[in-house]
Design a protein around this motif. Structure first.
Motif, mmCIF file in Angstrom:
data_model
loop_
_atom_site.group_PDB
_atom_site.id
_atom_site.type_symbol
_atom_site.label_atom_id
_atom_site.label_comp_id
_atom_site.label_asym_id
_atom_site.label_seq_id
_atom_site.Cartn_x
_atom_site.Cartn_y
_atom_site.Cartn_z
ATOM 1 N N VAL A 1 7.214 84.422 -46.460
ATOM 2 C CA VAL A 1 7.777 83.965 -45.186
ATOM 3 C C VAL A 1 8.412 85.168 -44.491
ATOM 4 N N VAL A 2 8.223 85.230 -43.185
ATOM 5 C CA VAL A 2 8.863 86.277 -42.395
ATOM 6 C C VAL A 2 9.742 85.620 -41.326
ATOM 7 N N PHE A 3 10.605 86.413 -40.762
ATOM 8 C CA PHE A 3 11.315 85.975 -39.553
ATOM 9 C C PHE A 3 10.429 86.422 -38.397
ATOM 10 N N PRO A 4 9.801 85.511 -37.662
ATOM 11 C CA PRO A 4 8.736 85.926 -36.736
ATOM 12 C C PRO A 4 9.200 86.748 -35.542
ATOM 13 N N TRP A 5 10.429 86.610 -35.129
ATOM 14 C CA TRP A 5 10.850 87.336 -33.919
ATOM 15 C C TRP A 5 10.746 88.856 -34.055
#
Lengths: 353, 45
Positions: free
Chosen positions: A155-159
């Motif tokens: 999982v990534v932080f998309p921003w």
């Protein structure tokens, strides 16, 4: 990075419409390969205002199609070094994806997928219910028939993806204009070359030899300007984050039968959503960024069945974002308009269908 | 998130015309020509 007053050239080699992760990743990659090309990105609102800023940040290779699995494995490989490349923290957590099946049909899908994944080298493992509970002891696995786990997923932080690509593309000379809508798009010749005239809501205009329509679920609006009618339509997906808990959850968990997924963010929140085939207010073909009580009820019923401790949690934030869905749930590269001739060809063939 | 990989594929195509097999598979003519393609059934959320 992008600015609402960023100067735009009168003519460019490539105009990318849409300042999400797809458009900006392409701008960045092309600016590395061909620094002499004049490239601009035009975003109708702020960066991360669209689907790129509204998703759960999952990056997984556990798909059903071998081609998609292979592409996602490439994305995962890129993600592993991208923070250093883009000089920004992407909050990439490689906790894996854990899929749960509660029916024979879903268990069969997982078994079939494992064979697909292994055919392209993805290390997906088949797990029993007991093994799934060993990975996440807080799960209720009483009805689980089968599970799969891939430790490479995450999982990534998309921003920061969007900001990182924008920053590096901008440093390489890509003009990134925000808060500017394209109101007209038509074929036009310039300096002896075929291309496109773009009219902006600000009254400005520019010519582009090529156009990349990277507006995802909003793409039919631009396609219509060129007479292109593709069968992709927006599908609204809602998502919530809860009040935070002490970190306990490493993988992103998916309950395949309900379409429920949940992960724990770096701030401790449970970030979760569930499949809604009958999206409230989703009857028309326009993007709808509303939220609904129906989603909250369905999500809560499914989440608490799989993760009983969630009964004590309160939602803090609820939002939505659009998926851009085609009849085969696969992308279309029509967005790349090489020349007016090819776009006309595509348009006529698609519209005749 | 396919964008990091697909961005590279599109950039390669825009740079020198290299067409990855997935870009060929995603050509929109498939809808008009009735080409069958397996539906991706692992869309979640």
């Amino acid at each position: 990075m992008g600015r609402r007053d960023a100067p735009l050239p009168e003519a460019v080699d490539l105009a990318i419409i849409g300042g999400g992760v797809m458009g900006l990743a392409t701008a960045y990659e092309l600016s590395k390969r061909a620094p002499e090309r004049r490239i601009c990105v035009i975003e109708g609102s702020y960066l991360v205002s669209g689907a790129s800023g509204r998703n759960g940040g999952g990056v997984r290779s556990q798909w059903g199609d071998a081609g998609n699995v292979a592409i996602m494995r490439e994305s995962l490989a890129i993600c592993r070094g991208l923070a250093q490349t883009l000089n920004i923290n992407l909050w990439f957590r490689r906790g894996g994806y854990l899929f749960l099946a509660r029916s024979d049909a879903s268990a069969a899908r997982l078994a079939r997928n494992i064979a697909v994944h292994r055919s392209v080298g993805a290390p997906t493992e088949q797990l029993t219910a007991r093994e799934a509970k060993e990975l996440v002891p807080e799960l209720d696995v009483s009805n689980v028939r089968a599970a799969t786990f891939n430790s490479e997923d995450g999982v990534v932080f998309p921003w920061p993806f969007v900001w990182g690509y924008a920053s590096e593309a901008s440093a390489r000379g890509v003009a990134i204009r925000t808060h500017t809508r394209v109101t007209g798009l038509g074929e036009a010749r310039h300096a002896g070359h075929d291309g496109y005239d773009l009219t902006l809501h600000t009254g400005e205009s520019l010519w582009a030899r090529r156009v990349l329509n990277a507006t995802g679920a909003w793409s039919p609006v631009l396609n219509e300007m060129l007479g292109i009618d593709l069968p992709n339509r927006p599908h609204r997906h809602e998502i919530i984050s809860t009040e935070p808990l002490k970190p306990f959850l490493d993988p992103l968990v998916v309950d395949l039968d309900s379409g429920l997924y949940f992960s724990q963010s770096t701030r401790g929140e449970i970030v979760t959503g569930v499949t809604m085939h009958d999206v409230p207010g989703g009857e028309d073909d326009r993007v709808n960024l509303g939220t609904s009580l129906e989603f909250l009820e369905r999500m809560a019923a499914n989440l608490t069945a799989v993760l009983p401790l969630a009964r004590a949690l309160h939602p803090v934030r609820q939002w939505s974002g659009p998926y851009d869905i085609s009849p085969t749930a696969t992308p279309s590269s029509v967005a790349l308009l090489d020349t007016p001739t090819s776009s006309r060809c595509v348009a006529s063939r698609v519209m005749d269908s | 998130m396919m964008a990091p990989a697909v961005g590279r594929l599109l950039a390669a195509y825009l740079h020198d015309g290299t067409r990855h097999p997935m870009l060929e598979r995603w050509r929109p003519e498939r809808f008009a020509l009735g080409q069958s393609q397996r539906r991706e059934d692992m869309i979640i959320g």
